[in-house]
Design an enzyme around this catalytic site. Structure first.
Site, PDB file in Angstrom:
ATOM      1  CB  ILE A 152      24.674 -33.504 -16.816  1.00 54.25           C
ATOM      2  CG1 ILE A 152      24.514 -33.310 -18.321  1.00 54.25           C
ATOM      3  CG2 ILE A 152      24.046 -32.359 -16.055  1.00 54.25           C
ATOM      4  CD1 ILE A 152      23.086 -33.516 -18.799  1.00 54.25           C
ATOM      5  CE  LYS A 178      16.785 -30.190 -18.573  1.00 54.56           C
ATOM      6  NZ  LYS A 178      16.739 -30.148 -20.059  1.00 54.56           N
ATOM      7  CG  ASN A 234      28.126 -23.110 -22.640  1.00 56.98           C
ATOM      8  OD1 ASN A 234      27.045 -23.437 -23.105  1.00 56.98           O
ATOM      9  ND2 ASN A 234      28.766 -23.825 -21.745  1.00 56.98           N
ATOM     10  CB  CYS A 240      26.108 -23.888 -14.216  1.00 61.00           C
ATOM     11  SG  CYS A 240      24.402 -24.370 -13.991  1.00 61.00           S
ATOM     12  CB  SER A 241      24.976 -24.008 -18.995  1.00 60.59           C
ATOM     13  OG  SER A 241      26.351 -24.248 -19.193  1.00 60.59           O
ATOM     14  CG  ASP A 242      20.239 -23.776 -19.636  1.00 63.37           C
ATOM     15  OD1 ASP A 242      20.394 -22.613 -20.060  1.00 63.37           O
ATOM     16  OD2 ASP A 242      20.115 -24.758 -20.380  1.00 63.37           O
ATOM     17  N   GLY A 243      21.552 -22.980 -15.088  1.00 64.82           N
ATOM     18  CA  GLY A 243      21.223 -22.674 -13.701  1.00 64.82           C
ATOM     19  C   GLY A 243      20.237 -23.631 -13.074  1.00 64.82           C
ATOM     20  CD1 TRP A 244      19.355 -27.393 -15.548  1.00 67.56           C
ATOM     21  CD2 TRP A 244      17.657 -26.161 -16.274  1.00 67.56           C
ATOM     22  NE1 TRP A 244      19.279 -27.551 -16.901  1.00 67.56           N
ATOM     23  CE2 TRP A 244      18.232 -26.805 -17.376  1.00 67.56           C
ATOM     24  CE3 TRP A 244      16.548 -25.318 -16.486  1.00 67.56           C
ATOM     25  CZ2 TRP A 244      17.748 -26.641 -18.685  1.00 67.56           C
ATOM     26  CZ3 TRP A 244      16.057 -25.158 -17.774  1.00 67.56           C
ATOM     27  CH2 TRP A 244      16.670 -25.814 -18.869  1.00 67.56           C
ATOM     28  CG  ASP A 245      21.673 -29.831 -14.179  1.00 64.10           C
ATOM     29  OD1 ASP A 245      20.775 -30.469 -13.639  1.00 64.10           O
ATOM     30  OD2 ASP A 245      21.776 -29.690 -15.408  1.00 64.10           O
TER      31      ASP A 245
END
Lengths: 623, 738
Positions: free
Chosen positions: A335, A437, A309, A395-400
Site C-alpha cells: 500500500i 479497510k 513477512n 497477500c498479507s492480510d487478504g484485504w487489499d
C-alpha cells in the site's frame, strides 16, 4: 484594414498582446456532485453580492455553517473573488466576476488536509489564506483579507467539519435525511449471491460459524467453505492464518466447478511453522472439483516481501508443507508504494499537466505499471480457473491486493458482475463485506493526513475496471460516470456504503439503519449510468491485454479539474451514438404512426406485404 | 504441375513421400496444383524465382509454429503460398484484391535480416555473397514481420530465392522496373471508374477554377507552365494572385511565387512559396519579394504573415531518424521481446520523438489557423521547395478550417491539390527505387496521415472517412501501382507515361490512381472506409454560410477604400529585415510556445459547442497525442484484444446506422416517397463481434489460437521505488501480529 496592417508592423507575434480575457471554460465540465450544480442566471448579481449565497445546493439534513467573502486562487485562471459557503457537508464557492458564474462544489469528505498559508505580515497579493489538499487529485487555495484575523473562524470551522471524527462529531452520512426510491442496502445478500452461483452444493457449504464475528472479526457472517471441513476444522485453520482470515469461497465456475478462494497469509514465521489442519484444508479445496492436480496459490506480493513477512510471523506456503500446491508470486507492491505512486501522478497532472516529457514522467510514476501488474495477476487467476483449476489468492492480510485480484478475476470470468447490479454486488461482497479497510485507507473524517495506513487501493481497483471498460467498450452495462460517482462518494461521506473497516464495526454503528447506501442514489436514477454500447453476452470470459501498449491514464478522472484537458473523445462518440439512437426511435415512432393509419386499409387487402405500387395505389384511393 | 516459373517443375519428387504409392502421389499433386500452388498473378506479373519447402513461422516464447509452403519472388511481390489449403472460412475478412495475406510488394520491404548460427544480421543489397542464411526475417513498411526458414528447402532453390529477394527488393533499380509499368501495359484501363469519382485531380484548369469558385478565392488560374515550359517541378496549372505575371513566374522558374492554396471566407488566404535561390543579389530579390508580397496583400485585402518552416519544424533527416526509431517499437520478433519492451514502453515512445514531431506539426498548423481565423491575416508558408512539410501544414490547416476536406472526396482532392499537383517527391521520399545517395527519404506523407489520424480520433464525428481508410491509404503508398505515389512531380509522371518506344505506336500508359479503390477492395470492404459516426452537413448550412460570407465582404469593402495607400511603407520597412533573413538563408530561430500563442483561439473555440462542420482544433497536451494503434499494433499478436478494442463500438454504431437506414427506407416506402436519399453505406458483416480481434479488419481471427496474454518478465523495472517496497506490509503494523 488598417488594424491588420498595424498588426503587421508589430512584428510576427504582435497580436498576441491582446488583453487576457477571463475564461469561463474553467468550470469543470464534470462536477463531483453535478446534480446540484445549476448556476442560476435569473438572480440579479448585485443582490447576491450583499446577501449570503442564495442558491447553495443543499441536501436534506445539510446545515449551513458559515458564509464568507473570499478569493479563490484558481490555478488555471488566477484569482477570482467570490463567496464561500460552508455546510456540514460541503464547501461551496461561487464567483460572479466571470460569466457564466464559476462554482466550486467540494464535499468536505474529500479534504485530506487544511493548512494556513502566509501570516498576518505576509506581503504580496493573495498571500494570506488557506491551502486545502484534496483526496481527489486537486488542491484548493483561498485568499482572505489580512486585517482582523479574518481567517481564524473559517479555518477552525472548516477543520472541524472536514474532520468530524477528530472532533467527536458525526459523519454527514449519519445526518443526511436523503430519501430515494430504491434501497441500496438490499442490493447484496450473501446467501442469494451464493445461490446465484449455484452454492451451496455437495462440495461446498454455508457456515454460520462467524455469525457473531467470533471466528474472524473482519470477515462477514456468512462464509462458504468446503463441505468436508467441519466448523472445528475452520477454527483450527483460523489459528494459522493472519487475522484468522481463513480460505473461503469467493466464486465458483459454473461449468468446471473450480473455485476462487481468498484468505490471508499463513503464520509460518521465522521458524517455518507448519499446521496440519491448514495443509489438509487446502487439500480438501484442491480435491473438490476433481480436476485440480495441483492447487495454485497466488501470493499477490513480490517474492522478497513474502519472505520478509516471515520476520513478523507471516510468510507463505512452503513447498514441503504443501506438496499438492504450487505457489506463484504476482509481484504486486504494498500500500505504501501505491500511495507514493499516486502522489507522483498528482504531481505531474495537477495543476499543470507535465508538458515536455509527458510520457517519461508518466512512466516514472509507475502508476500504470502497478495497474498492469494487478491486471496481469487477475488474468492469471481467471485463466487458471477457466482451465478447471481451483486457486487460492492471498497477500498479507487478504484485504487489499487479494480483494483486487479476486474481484477483477471475477469481473473477467462472470458477465453478471459487468452489469449495473452485478458490479454493486461485487464491490459489496469482495470489498465491503470481506473487510477492505475503507476507513483506514481513505481516512474518513480523520485529520491525520499523513497516516501510513492510507492508500488508494480501491481507486486502483476502479482504475483497473476502467481499463477493462476501455478495452471492452461493449461488455459493461455501466459507464464512466458510474465509476467516477463511486470514487467521488468513496470520499464524500454522504453515504454509508464505504464507511468503516469491516462488517462487525458497521453492525455496531448501525450503518444500514442510520445511513443511506450509495446504490440507493445510483439505482434511483440509473439511466445516467448506463453504457449505451452495452451488449449483453453471457458466459464470455474477458481477457484484457495487460500491456503498456493498451493501458492508458484515466484522463477524465485524474485530470478532470484541468479545463484545458479535453473531456475524452469517447464522449463525442457516445453522444453521437445517443443522437443516432434518438433518430432511430423517431423513425420507429413514425413507422408506428404510419402503421396505425395504414392498418385498416391493408388489413382488408391481403396478407402479402404491400409492394410499393400497391401502397401508392392505396393512398391515392380517396376515402 | 507446379507451374512456378524457374526451378519449380523439376524437383517434384522429394524423398520424404517415398512411402506414398505413385497413384496417391499423382492425386495429391493434382490437388495441390489445382488448389493453392498457383500464385495469384496480376496482369504483367512474372515469377522470377521460387523455393519449395520453406517454413513460415512465428516465434512464441521458446516454441515455434509454422507452415510449409512455397516462397516466390515476382516482379511485383514476394509471396508465400502455404501447402495447407486455406479454407474459405479462414480467409481474411478484409481482402485486398491485389495482395493475399502473405504477399509483400517489393516496394513494401523495409529491412531484411538473415539469421545464421543464431546470429541476426541486417542484409544490405549489393553485398550478398553466395552464402545464404538459414532464416530470413522480412520487415515490411506496413509493419508486418515475416519469418521464413530456408533450412528445409533445396540448397539451389534457397540460394536463388534469397538472392532474388535481396536483389529485387533491396537494390537500386530504375523507375521502369517498378511493377506499375508492366501492369499498365497489359491491364485494361479502368478509366470509367475514375471519371465518375468526385475527386478533383487538379490536372486541369477547370479543377482549379472549381476550387477557386468553391472557396471564393480572389486569384487567377495561371497557365504559364503549360507543357512545363517554365518548370518541371511545377504543375501545368496553378493559382496565383492577379498581380503575379507570367514574367514573374519565369523570373526564378517559379521560385518565390506565392501559390494559392485556399481562401478563408473572411477573404484572407493561404499561400505557399519556395525559397528564392540564395545567389541572388540582395537588391533584386528583395524588390522581387516586395512585389510578390504586395501581390498577395493586394488581392486579398488583408495583411500577410510569413511562416518559414525551416526555422520551426524538424528537418527531413530528423523526421526519418525519428520514424526509424519509432517503427522499431512495433517490429517485434517474439513474445519475449514484446514483454521486455513493454517495461520501457512510454519512455521508448518518447525517445523516438515521433509523437513530438506530430505534435509540433499540429501546433504549427493551429498557429496558421489562428492567423487566418482570428486575425483574418493571409499566411504565406515558405519552405525550400515548398513540397514537403509545406504540404503537411497547408493540408492540415485546410482540414481544420474547411469541413469539405473532411469528406472522402474532399480529402482525396486535398491530397491531389497539395501533394500530387503540389509536387511532393513521393518517389524520392518513399525511396521506392532504393537509390540511397540521391535524395533524402522521409515519411512526410505518413506524417501528414498521422496528424489527420490524431484529429480523427479526437473528433470522430467530424470525418466522413474512418481510421481504416487512413490505414489502408498509408499501406497503399507501398504498393507500386498507383500514379499517386510513384512520381516526383506531374511532369515526371507525364514523361514516364509516354510510350517507351516512339515507333511502337502505343497509346500512353494509363496508371491507376490510388483513389480507384475498387482496384484494391470490393464494395463490401470499402464500406469500412466510411465513418458511421460522421455528422453530415445539414442542408440549410450552405445557405447560411453564403450569407455570412457576403456579409463579410461588405464589411471588408469599407476599410479597403479608406486605408489602402497609407500604411504600406511602414509595414514593408519592418518586414524587409525579416525577409532578408528568410530568403537569404539565414535562419532566425525563435521559439514561442504555440500552445500559449493560440490560447485565445482555443478558449473561444471551446466556449462554443463543438460544431463538426466548423473549425476543428486538435488537443495537443501530452495525454491527447496518441499512437495510431490500428496501424502500428495490428500485426502484433500479443497486443490483440480478443473480442474487444474500439472496433466493438464502431461495430455497434454500424449496426445502428444500418437499422436506421432500414427504418428510413421503410418509412419512405410507407409514406410513398420513393425518392430515397440514402446516405448510409452498406454495412459490413463479418464474424460475430465477440470472435473478433481488436485489430479488425486487418487480422483474421484464426491467426492465433487464443489464450490470454500474460506478461512475462514481470520482474520490475520498479527498481526506484525506494525503501517503501521493502517496508513491511501495512498489515503488520499496529497491533502486533500473533
Amino acid at each position: 484594414m488598417s488594424c491588420g496592417l498595424e498588426t503587421y508592423g508589430l512584428g510576427e507575434f504582435g497580436f498576441r498582446l491582446k488583453t487576457q480575457t477571463m475564461a469561463s471554460a474553467s468550470t469543470p465540465t464534470y462536477n463531483s456532485n453535478n446534480l446540484e450544480n445549476n448556476s442560476s442566471k435569473n438572480a440579479s448579481r448585485e443582490s447576491l453580492r450583499m446577501e449570503p449565497l442564495a442558491d447553495v445546493p443543499q441536501l436534506p439534513g445539510e446545515e449551513r455553517i458559515t458564509d464568507k467573502d473570499i478569493i479563490y486562487i484558481c490555478p488555471f485562471n488566477g484569482a477570482v473573488k467570490g463567496k464561500v459557503s460552508i455546510t456540514n457537508y460541503r464547501l461551496f464557492f461561487k464567483s460572479f466576476e466571470v460569466d457564466p458564474a464559476m462554482t466550486l462544489d467540494v464535499p468536505l469528505g474529500v479534504i485530506s488536509r487544511i493548512e494556513k498559508m502566509g501570516g498576518a505580515s505576509s506581503r504580496g497579493e493573495n498571500s494570506y489564506g488557506l491551502d486545502i489538499s484534496c483526496k481527489d487529485m486537486r488542491n484548493l487555495r483561498f485568499a482572505l483579507k489580512q486585517e482582523g484575523h479574518s481567517r481564524r473562524d473559517i479555518f477552525e470551522l472548516l477543520f472541524r467539519y472536514a474532520f468530524p471524527l477528530s472532533h467527536s462529531l458525526q459523519l454527514f452520512a449519519f445526518l443526511s435525511q436523503e430519501k430515494f426510491s430504491e434501497n441500496g442496502w438490499n442490493v447484496y445478500n450473501a446467501i442469494l449471491e451464493y445461490r446465484r452461483q449455484g452454492l451451496p452444493n455437495n462440495k461446498w457449504r454455508i457456515t454460520f460459524v462467524n455469525e457473531q464475528y467470533e471466528l474472524c472479526d473482519t470477515y462477514p457472517t456468512v462464509l462458504m467453505v468446503p463441505f468436508k471441513a467441519t466448523d472445528e476444522d475452520l477454527r483450527k485453520v483460523s489459528a494459522f492464518r493472519s487475522r484468522n482470515r481463513i480460505p473461503v469461497v469467493s466464486w465458483i465456475h459454473p461449468v468446471n466447478q473450480a473455485v476462487i478462494m481468498r484468505c490471508s497469509q499463513p503464520l509460518v514465521g521465522m521458524s517455518g511453522k507448519r499446521n496440519k489442519d491448514d495443509e489438509r484444508y487446502l487439500d480438501i479445496i484442491r480435491e473438490a472439483n476433481g480436476q485440480t492436480a495441483k492447487l495454485t496459490i497466488y501470493d499477490a506480493r513480490p517474492n522478497v516481501n513474502a519472505v520478509a513477512n516471515k520476520a513478523t510471523g507471516g510468510g507463505y506456503e512452503g513447498e514441503d508443507a504443501y506438496q499438492n500446491a504450487e505457489l506463484v508470486f504476482l509481484d504486486i507492491h504494498n500500500i505504501h508504494v501505491m500511495r507514493e505512486s499516486l502522489k507522483k501522478l498528482k504531481d505531474i497532472v495537477y495543476p499543470q499537466v507535465e508538458e515536455t516529457h509527458w510520457l517519461s514522467s508518466l512512466e516514472s510514476t509507475h502508476w500504470l505499471e502497478h495497474i498492469k501488474l494487478v491486471l496481469a495477476g487477475a488474468i492469471q487467476v481467471a485463466d487458471k480457473l477457466s482451465s478447471g483449476n481451483s486457486v487460492v489468492v492471498h497477500c498479507s492480510d487478504g484485504w487489499d491486493r487479494t480483494a483486487q485480484l479476486t474481484s477483477l478475476s471475477m469481473l473477467m470470468l462472470d458477465s453478471y458482475y459487468r452489469t449495473m447490479t452485478g458490479f454493486q454486488v461485487l464491490v459489496q461482497k469482495e470489498w465491503i463485506s470481506f473487510g477492505h479497510k475503507f476507513s483506514s485507507r481513505i481516512g474518513h473524517g480523520d485529520k491525520n493526513h499523513a497516516d501510513a495506513d492510507r492508500s488508494p487501493i480501491f481507486v486502483q481497483f476502479i482504475d483497473c475496471v476502467w481499463q477493462m471498460t476501455k478495452q471492452f467498450p461493449t461488455a459493461f452495462e455501466f459507464n464512466e460516470l458510474f465509476l467516477m460517482t463511486i470514487l467521488d462518494n468513496l470520499y464524500s461521506c454522504r453515504f454509508g456504503t464505504f464507511l468503516y473497516n469491516c462488517e462487525s464495526v458497521r453492525d455496531n454503528m448501525e450503518v444500514k439503519e442510520k445511513t443511506v447506501s450509495l446504490w440507493s442514489m445510483i439505482n434511483s436514477e440509473n439511466r445516467k449510468y448506463i453504457n449505451p454500447f452495452y451488449t449483453k453476452e453471457s458466459s464470455r470470459v474477458l481477457y484484457p491485454v495487460a500491456s503498456m501498449r493498451h493501458l492508458e491514464l484515466w484522463v477524465s478522472y485524474y485530470i478532470r479539474w484541468n479545463p484545458r484537458i479535453r473531456q475524452q473523445q469517447q464522449n463525442q462518440v457516445e453522444q453521437r451514438y445517443m443522437e443516432m439512437l434518438a433518430l432511430r426511435d423517431q423513425y420507429l415512432k413514425k413507422l408506428e404512426e404510419l402503421q396505425i393509419s395504414d392498418s385498416p386499409r391493408i388489413a382488408n387487402n391481403s396478407n402479402s406485404p404491400a409492394s410499393p405500387t400497391q401502397l401508392v395505389h392505396h393512398v391515392q384511393t380517396p376515402l | 504441375m507446379l507451374s512456378l516459373g524457374s526451378g519449380g517443375g523439376k524437383s517434384t519428387k522429394p524423398s520424404f513421400v517415398s512411402y506414398v504409392t505413385p497413384e496417391d502421389m499423382k492425386i495429391k499433386e493434382k490437388e495441390e496444383g489445382l488448389r493453392s500452388k498457383h500464385p495469384y498473378l496480376l496482369p504483367g506479373e512474372v515469377v522470377f524465382c521460387s523455393a519449395n519447402h520453406v517454413l513460415k513461422y512465428t516465434q512464441e516464447d521458446s516454441s515455434q509454429r509454422g507452415v510449409y509452403g512455397t516462397l516466390l519472388c515476382t516482379n511485383f511481390k514476394i509471396a508465400f503460398i502455404s501447402d495447407e489449403s486455406a479454407s474459405q472460412e479462414t480467409a481474411p475478412p478484409f481482402r485486398n484484391k491485389l495482395l493475399s495475406e502473405n504477399d509483400i510488394p517489393l516496394t513494401c520491404v523495409d529491412n531484411i535480416y538473415g539469421v545464421s548460427d543464431e546470429k541476426k544480421k541486417l542484409i544490405i543489397g549489393g553485398q550478398v555473397k553466395s552464402k545464404y542464411p538459414s532464416k530470413l526475417i522480412i520487415q515490411c513498411k506496413d509493419l508486418r514481420v515475416f519469418h521464413f526458414s530456408l533450412t528445409y528447402a533445396k540448397e539451389e532453390e534457397a540460394k536463388k530465392i534469397f538472392q532474388g529477394i535481396v536483389h529485387h527488393s533491396l537494390e537500386p533499380k530504375s523507375l521502369k522496373c517498378v511493377f506499375a509499368f508492366s501492369y499498365c501495359e497489359t491491364a485494361s484501363p479502368s478509366q470509367a471508374s475514375r471519371k465518375s469519382s468526385l475527386t478533383l485531380m487538379f490536372e486541369t484548369k477547370e479543377d482549379w477554377s472549381v476550387e477557386l469558385g468553391r472557396t471564393k478565392g480572389n486569384c487567377k488560374v495561371s497557365s504559364a507552365n503549360e507543357d512545363y515550359v517554365i518548370s518541371e517541378k511545377l504543375p501545368q496549372f496553378f493559382v496565383v494572385p492577379f498581380a503575379v505575371s507570367d514574367d514573374d513566374i519565369l523570373r526564378f522558374l517559379g521560385k518565390g511565387i506565392p501559390f494559392w492554396c485556399w481562401s478563408h471566407h473572411s477573404g484572407c488566404a493561404l499561400f505557399k512559396m519556395a525559397c528564392l535561390p540564395t545567389i541572388q543579389e540582395d537588391g533584386i530579390s528583395q524588390k522581387y519579394m516586395h512585389r510578390m508580397l504586395d501581390a498577395v496583400t493586394q488581392d486579398q485585402l488583408c495583411p500577410v504573415k510569413i511562416e518559414d518552416l525551416s526555422s520551426c519544424l524538424p528537418a527531413l533527416q530528423d523526421l526519418q531518424l525519428s520514424y526509424n526509431k519509432f517503427k522499431q517499437l512495433f517490429l517485434i520478433d517474439s513474445t519475449t521481446e514484446f514483454w521486455v519492451s513493454d517495461m520501457k514502453w512510454f519512455s521508448s515512445l518518447e525517445n523516438s520523438g515521433w509523437l513530438e514531431i506530430i505534435r509540433q506539426c499540429l501546433m504549427k498548423a493551429v498557429e496558421i489557423v489562428d492567423y487566418l481565423e482570428s486575425a483574418h491575416t493571409s499566411v504565406l508558408i515558405v519552405e525550400e521547395h515548398c513540397s514537403d512539410l509545406c504540404c503537411v501544414l497547408s493540408s492540415l490547416v485546410q482540414i481544420m478550417l474547411d469541413p469539405y476536406y473532411r469528406t472522402c472526396s474532399g480529402f482525396q482532392s486535398l491530397i491531389q491539390k497539395e501533394w500530387v499537383a503540389g509536387g511532393h517527391s513521393f518517389l524520392d521520399r518513399c525511396n521506392h527505387l532504393y537509390q540511397k545517395e540521391k535524395e533524402v527519404p522521409a515519411p512526410v506523407f505518413l506524417l501528414f496521415l498521422e496528424c489527420v489520424w490524431q484529429l480523427l480520433q479526437q473528433h470522430a464525428p467530424a470525418f466522413q472517412f474512418s481510421e481504416t481508410y487512413l490505414t489502408v491509404l498509408s499501406d497503399s503508398i507501398n504498393i507500386p501501382l498507383f500514379s499517386t505515389f510513384l512520381f516526383n512531380s506531374q511532369h515526371h509522371r507525364d514523361t514516364a507515361m509516354k510510350p517507351g518506344h516512339p515507333e511502337a505506336q502505343r497509346s500512353p500508359l494509363n496508371f491507376p490512381s490510388v483513389w480507384d479503390w475498387s482496384l484494391q477492395f470490393d464494395c463490401k470492404a470499402q464500406s469500412l472506409f466510411t465513418n458511421p459516426l460522421y455528422v453530415e452537413k445539414p442542408i440549410q448550412d450552405k445557405a447560411l454560410r453564403k450569407t455570412s460570407h457576403q456579409k463579410h465582404q461588405r464589411q471588408l469593402s469599407l476599410p479597403n477604400t479608406l486605408s489602402k495607400p497609407s500604411p504600406r511603407k511602414g509595414f514593408f520597412k519592418e518586414e524587409t529585415d525579416n525577409l532578408k533573413k528568410i530568403f537569404l538563408g539565414k535562419r532566425i530561430s525563435k521559439w514561442l510556445n504555440p500552445t500559449e500563442s493560440s490560447k485565445e483561439l482555443y478558449e473561444s473555440w471551446q466556449r462554443k459547442p463543438l460544431d463538426y462542420q466548423g473549425l476543428l482544433l486538435p488537443y495537443l497536451d501530452g495525454p491527447s497525442v496518441r499512437v495510431w494503434m490500428q496501424r502500428y499494433l495490428r500485426w502484433v499478436p500479443e497486443a490483440q484484444i480478443f473480442g474487444g478494442g474500439s472496433i466493438t463500438t464502431v461495430n455497434r454504431v454500424l449496426e445502428l446506422a444500418s437499422e436506421i437506414q432500414d427504418l428510413q427506407k421503410e418509412v419512405e416506402r410507407r409514406s410513398c416517397r420513393m425518392n430515397s436519399s440514402t446516405a448510409w453505406t452498406q454495412v459490413y458483416s463479418g464474424p460475430p463481434l465477440s470472435a473478433r480481434l481488436s485489430s479488425f479488419p486487418f487480422t483474421a481471427t484464426h491467426a492465433w489460437s487464443f489464450k490470454p496474454a500474460i506478461p512475462s518478465s514481470i520482474r520490475q523495472s520498479l527498481g526506484s521505488v525506494s525503501s517503501l517496497a521493502d517496508k513491511e506490509d501495512d498489515d503488520c503494523q499496529g497491533s502486533g501480529v500473533l
